[in-house]
Design an enzyme around this catalytic site. Structure first.
Site, short mmCIF file in Angstrom:
data_model
loop_
_atom_site.label_atom_id
_atom_site.label_comp_id
_atom_site.label_asym_id
_atom_site.label_seq_id
_atom_site.Cartn_x
_atom_site.Cartn_y
_atom_site.Cartn_z
N ARG A 164 0.81 -1.23 0.00
CA ARG A 164 0.00 0.00 0.00
C ARG A 164 0.84 1.28 0.00
NH1 ARG A 164 -2.74 -3.62 -0.82
NH2 ARG A 164 -4.84 -4.08 -0.07
N SER A 237 -11.05 0.17 2.83
CA SER A 237 -10.33 -0.06 4.10
C SER A 237 -9.69 1.25 4.56
CB SER A 237 -9.23 -1.10 3.90
OG SER A 237 -9.80 -2.28 3.38
N GLU A 333 -4.74 4.29 5.69
CA GLU A 333 -4.45 4.03 4.27
C GLU A 333 -4.95 5.24 3.44
OE1 GLU A 333 -5.53 -0.02 2.93
OE2 GLU A 333 -6.32 0.94 1.12
C1 FAD Z 1 -15.32 0.67 -1.71
C2 FAD Z 1 -13.84 0.83 -1.87
C3 FAD Z 1 -13.03 -0.30 -1.96
C4 FAD Z 1 -11.64 -0.17 -2.12
N1 FAD Z 1 -10.89 -1.30 -2.21
C5 FAD Z 1 -9.55 -1.21 -2.36
C6 FAD Z 1 -8.74 -2.39 -2.47
O1 FAD Z 1 -9.25 -3.51 -2.46
N2 FAD Z 1 -7.40 -2.24 -2.60
C7 FAD Z 1 -6.81 -1.01 -2.65
O2 FAD Z 1 -5.59 -0.95 -2.75
N3 FAD Z 1 -7.55 0.12 -2.54
C8 FAD Z 1 -8.89 0.06 -2.41
N4 FAD Z 1 -9.65 1.19 -2.30
C9 FAD Z 1 -8.99 2.51 -2.32
C10 FAD Z 1 -9.02 3.23 -3.71
O3 FAD Z 1 -9.98 2.66 -4.53
C11 FAD Z 1 -7.66 3.15 -4.40
O4 FAD Z 1 -6.67 3.71 -3.58
C12 FAD Z 1 -7.68 3.90 -5.75
O5 FAD Z 1 -6.47 3.65 -6.44
C13 FAD Z 1 -7.87 5.41 -5.58
O6 FAD Z 1 -8.06 5.97 -6.86
P1 FAD Z 1 -8.62 7.44 -7.03
O7 FAD Z 1 -8.53 7.80 -8.46
O8 FAD Z 1 -9.97 7.52 -6.42
O9 FAD Z 1 -7.57 8.28 -6.17
P2 FAD Z 1 -7.87 9.57 -5.30
O10 FAD Z 1 -8.64 9.18 -4.10
O11 FAD Z 1 -8.44 10.65 -6.15
O12 FAD Z 1 -6.39 9.98 -4.88
C14 FAD Z 1 -5.68 9.20 -3.95
C15 FAD Z 1 -4.29 9.85 -3.75
O13 FAD Z 1 -3.56 9.77 -4.96
C16 FAD Z 1 -3.23 11.08 -5.46
N5 FAD Z 1 -3.41 11.01 -6.93
C17 FAD Z 1 -4.49 10.56 -7.61
N6 FAD Z 1 -4.23 10.55 -8.92
C18 FAD Z 1 -2.98 11.01 -9.08
C19 FAD Z 1 -2.13 11.23 -10.20
N7 FAD Z 1 -2.53 10.98 -11.46
N8 FAD Z 1 -0.88 11.71 -9.99
C20 FAD Z 1 -0.44 11.98 -8.73
N9 FAD Z 1 -1.20 11.80 -7.63
C21 FAD Z 1 -2.45 11.32 -7.81
C22 FAD Z 1 -4.18 12.03 -4.79
O14 FAD Z 1 -3.60 13.32 -4.67
C23 FAD Z 1 -4.37 11.34 -3.44
O15 FAD Z 1 -3.29 11.64 -2.60
C24 FAD Z 1 -11.04 1.11 -2.16
C25 FAD Z 1 -11.87 2.25 -2.06
C26 FAD Z 1 -13.25 2.11 -1.93
C27 FAD Z 1 -14.11 3.34 -1.84
#
Ligand code: FAD
Length: 337
Positions: A164, A237, A333
């Protein structure tokens, strides 16, 4: 590039709390990234890259510029007898990309089906689920390095991927991920050893494994385990599973023989954060607008779109209770802003 002032973040992140950003803009090219950064630097305000907002928690208004990543595109770069190399824009939807690969019969990402978010955010915390991490299918990451004002390509081994986390999470404000280069398998190895996947495939009498069957099993498991972000605010999580020393593990297992733990190295153990939380009495607890999801304690849920600080305070109470009882510090996380 159009910059909006005083923008509500409510529909831009999955906790759905009603914080605002002073400024907001979409970025869909390298030029718009550069313009956005220059604009924020000129005003001497911070900027924040947002994907789908499924791993962030806003605890106060963001007094800067939110840049929503919308660089799109899936391109095949090369193909060998056994592998396919793809370049994917950071703004692509993660699950749609996984399904695209499955439809082409390219293996590697099927166990990561149905994780919300964008492709560009996947390397940031090295998303993982059901025995697979995205790092195993990444060849390199293309990013804008804000420190030197240049586009760089970081090979997998330079991304410091771990459980992570990655270089991009450790040096959060430095890199803006533009695209990710994936290597996918034309003769996939099916990873079905994870208990829940095995069980669902068995229930469906699915003897002949396929990428689609595994993906469907994962979607079924996840739909039962996680709350729907369209209905209940959450970010999956909330905490990482902590790693502790062998010494602490040996002391705790005598006192708590049911503790869920597994060895990582000769000297360290990983402990299930859910077990720690439930041992502190957090299963199903709700306080005003915030609670632990009844089917999965590790997921903190947010009802009624209250302020994000409520979620943060609730998580702080959990951290303190686990620290007091077990001398283990839970790490979030979710990224806090
Ligand atoms: C229901 C649910 C289930 C989930 N299950 C999992 C799982 O099984 N495993 C897991 O690992 N995660 C899980 N997650 C967490 C999440 O889905 C992941 O971390 C996902 O990759 C986040 O993507 P996002 O585009 O929404 O990122 P955001 O929430 O928009 O951003 C997350 C972070 O990354 C940065 N960021 C985003 N895009 C960029 C970019 N292009 N360049 C630089 N920085 C950037 C942001 O500034 C922020 O700090 C879950 C979330 C939910 C709501």
């Amino acid at each position: 590039m159009e910059i909006t002032q005083n923008c509500s973040l409510q529909n831009l992140h999955s906790f759905g709390s009603n914080e605002k950003a002073n400024y907001f803009a979409s970025i869909d090219s390298i030029e718009t990234i550069e313009k956005g950064i220059q604009w924020a630097n000129g005003k001497n305000i911070p900027y924040l890259i947002l994907g789908s907002g499924t791993n962030v928690l806003f605890t106060k208004p963001f007094e800067g510029l939110v840049l929503k990543m919308e660089i799109m595109g899936i391109k095949k770069i090369k193909e060998t007898a056994s592998e396919v190399f793809l370049e994917v824009g950071a703004g692509e939807n993660w699950h749609h990309f996984v399904i695209y690969c499955i439809q082409k019969s390219w293996g590697g990402l099927e166990n990561l089906s149905f994780i919300p978010g964008t492709v560009g955010a996947a390397p940031i915390q090295n998303i993982g689920a059901y025995g697979v991490e995205v790092k195993d299918s990444i060849e390199s990451v293309t990013a804008y390095d804000t420190q030197v004002g240049q586009i760089i390509i970081l090979e997998n081994r330079k991304c410091a991927f771990a459980y992570r986390t990655s270089l991009f999470k450790m040096e959060q404000r430095r890199y803006i991920i533009i695209s990710v280069q994936f290597i996918l398998q034309k003769q996939p190895i099916f990873r079905t050893e994870y208990g829940a996947i095995k069980e669902v495939l068995h229930q469906k009498n699915n003897k002949q494994h396929s990428l689609e069957a595994i993906s469907n099993a994962v979607i079924q498991i996840r739909s039962e385990k996680f709350p729907d972000i369209k209905k209940i605010g959450n970010a999956g999580s909330f905490f990482k599973n902590p790693t502790i020393t062998k010494e602490l593990y040996e002391a705790l297992i005598v006192k708590y023989p049911k503790m869920i733990a597994y060895p990582i190295t000769d000297d360290t153990y990983k402990i299930a954060a859910t077990w720690l939380m439930e041992a502190c009495g957090w299963k199903g607890v709700q306080k005003e607008n915030v609670g632990c999801y009844e089917k999965q304690t590790l997921v903190i849920v947010h009802y009624n779109n209250g302020p994000g600080i409520e979620i943060y305070n609730f998580s702080e109470e959990i951290i303190q209770s686990v620290l007091t009882k077990f001398n283990i510090l839970l790490e979030r996380e979710v990224m806090i802003y």
